[in-house]
Write an enzyme that holds these catalytic residues in place. Structure first.
Site, PDB file in Angstrom:
ATOM      1  N   GLY A  12       0.914  -1.095  -0.028  1.00 45.26           N
ATOM      2  CA  GLY A  12      -0.021  -0.115  -0.007  1.00 45.26           C
ATOM      3  C   GLY A  12       0.963   1.212  -0.048  1.00 45.26           C
ATOM      4  O   GLY A  12       0.391   2.455  -0.670  1.00 45.26           O
ATOM      5  N   LYS A 130      -0.671  -3.890  14.169  1.00 48.62           N
ATOM      6  CA  LYS A 130      -0.597  -3.721  12.804  1.00 48.62           C
ATOM      7  C   LYS A 130      -0.648  -2.038  12.362  1.00 48.62           C
ATOM      8  O   LYS A 130      -1.551  -1.559  12.647  1.00 48.62           O
ATOM      9  CB  LYS A 130      -1.692  -4.360  11.977  1.00 48.62           C
ATOM     10  CG  LYS A 130      -1.483  -4.091  10.515  1.00 48.62           C
ATOM     11  CD  LYS A 130      -0.490  -4.793   9.821  1.00 48.62           C
ATOM     12  CE  LYS A 130      -0.599  -4.774   8.309  1.00 48.62           C
ATOM     13  NZ  LYS A 130       0.547  -5.254   7.564  1.00 48.62           N
ATOM     14  N   LYS A 214      -1.022  -8.213   4.384  1.00 49.06           N
ATOM     15  CA  LYS A 214      -1.331  -8.435   3.201  1.00 49.06           C
ATOM     16  C   LYS A 214      -0.195  -9.543   2.437  1.00 49.06           C
ATOM     17  O   LYS A 214      -0.742 -10.396   1.815  1.00 49.06           O
ATOM     18  CB  LYS A 214      -1.018  -7.133   2.264  1.00 49.06           C
ATOM     19  CG  LYS A 214      -0.878  -7.094   0.932  1.00 49.06           C
ATOM     20  CD  LYS A 214       0.339  -7.208   0.129  1.00 49.06           C
ATOM     21  CE  LYS A 214       1.541  -6.075   0.746  1.00 49.06           C
ATOM     22  NZ  LYS A 214       2.773  -6.244   0.030  1.00 49.06           N
ATOM     23  N   LYS A 276       7.962  -9.948   4.965  1.00 47.86           N
ATOM     24  CA  LYS A 276       8.023 -10.256   3.419  1.00 47.86           C
ATOM     25  C   LYS A 276       8.522 -11.444   3.537  1.00 47.86           C
ATOM     26  O   LYS A 276       8.224 -12.616   2.669  1.00 47.86           O
ATOM     27  CB  LYS A 276       8.641  -9.339   2.747  1.00 47.86           C
ATOM     28  CG  LYS A 276       7.756  -8.103   2.765  1.00 47.86           C
ATOM     29  CD  LYS A 276       8.746  -6.782   2.066  1.00 47.86           C
ATOM     30  CE  LYS A 276       8.017  -5.477   1.912  1.00 47.86           C
ATOM     31  NZ  LYS A 276       7.716  -5.059   3.258  1.00 47.86           N
TER      32      LYS A 276
END
Length: 318
Positions: A12, A130, A214, A276
């Protein structure tokens, strides 16, 4: 032979270059730039599912809601996630259509409002961690905390941000529909913002106030789709160990075991690179358990084409 399938998880923050360029036209300009590199993958013969983050954008929706609370009802967090799926999905859908048309590629693009099942008993609901929304200076952040009861965190040296619960994704509700559309030749935009978090009560789904990571949701979707590759574009060309020190070393390719060792040694930033790497480890490991040799790739959007030819990026392999 059918085309290989890649899930590409765009952040984002990739849509907002800085605090001065956060308008909708600015975000769309960033999307158009990202899409050029994504369509390179289509030209290279990949089927694609595109996912995206929404941290800044959902924060904007909630802030507008707070400012307008005297006149209109506030927007619950799960609905704010749904709003961003539509708006950001529209930007990517339009930009992809236009870029494909410029290259003479006839491939349909569709956005799916996606729900992600989580557990009501997830520990995250007791520990909001988050970050969402804009980066704030410390004084503004503390004022919002006192006025609005926010929980806050300092985010990787870039400022303070509001935090909300981030439960683990357990199931992508619409994964069968996404798989069907991919099989029919569509580029599918799905799992925006990690998916709208829902809990299952028997056969009923109920939205909850949370945000799903995400990258973890993208890894789960990639596993459920039996994808060949999970690509996580980020702000650096490769992953490094000893990042920011004289001993810094860029990594071209590492195994799952090596990645776990580096992560346990604290080489990847908890709020930046570690999620990630964790997501790719989840995906590659789940694929192995399914008897498939899948891979993960972390690189800059501009380097995706070169990385697919193993000339850039960090590959994580079984």
């Amino acid at each position: 032979m059918s085309k290989p399938l890649a899930v590409v998880a765009v952040g984002g923050n990739a849509l907002i270059l800085d605090d001065r360029r956060n308008s909708i036209p600015d975000q769309y300009a960033a999307v158009m730039e990202s899409v050029k590199h994504i369509v390179d993958m289509v030209e290279s013969g990949w089927n694609l599912v595109l996912t995206h983050g929404n941290g800044p954008q959902v924060g904007f929706i909630l802030r507008r809601s707070e400012l307008a609370s005297a006149e209109v009802s506030p927007v619950p967090l799960d609905y704010a996630v749904g709003d961003t799926q539509g708006a950001i999905g529209y930007m990517f859908q339009k930009a992809l259509h236009n870029e494909l048309a410029c290259r003479g590629i006839h491939k349909p693009v569709v956005t799916i409002v996606t729900q992600t099942r989580v557990s009501r008993d997830d520990d995250a609901f007791a520990n909001p961690s988050k970050p969402i929304g804009a980066f704030l200076d410390e004084a503004t952040a503390q004022a919002r905390q006192q006025q609005l009861g926010w929980t806050l965190m300092e985010d990787a040296g870039r400022g303070w941000r509001r935090t909300v619960p981030s439960p683990a994704p357990l199931e992508i509700i619409e994964h069968d529909t996404i798989a069907h559309l991919v099989h029919q030749g569509y580029i599918v935009i799905a799992c925006g913002g990690g998916g709208i978090p829902v809990v299952r009560d028997g056969e009923q789904l109920t939205g909850v106030e949370a945000v799903v990571d995400k990258d973890l949701a993208s890894a789960l979707l990639a596993s459920q789709l039996n994808a060949d590759l999970l690509v996580i574009p980020t702000g650096v060309e490769k992953v490094a160990i000893h990042f920011g020190t004289p001993q810094q070393q860029w990594l071209d390719a590492i195994s799952v075991a090596e990645a776990r060792t580096f992560m346990q040694a604290g080489h990847f930033g908890v709020g930046s690179m570690q999620p990630k790497v964790e997501a790719i480890l989840d995906f590659v490991t789940a694929s192995q358990q399914q008897g498939k040799q899948a891979h993960g790739l972390i690189t800059r959007p501009q380097s995706i084409k070169a990385a697919l030819e193993h000339q850039s990026g960090t590959w994580i392999t079984p």
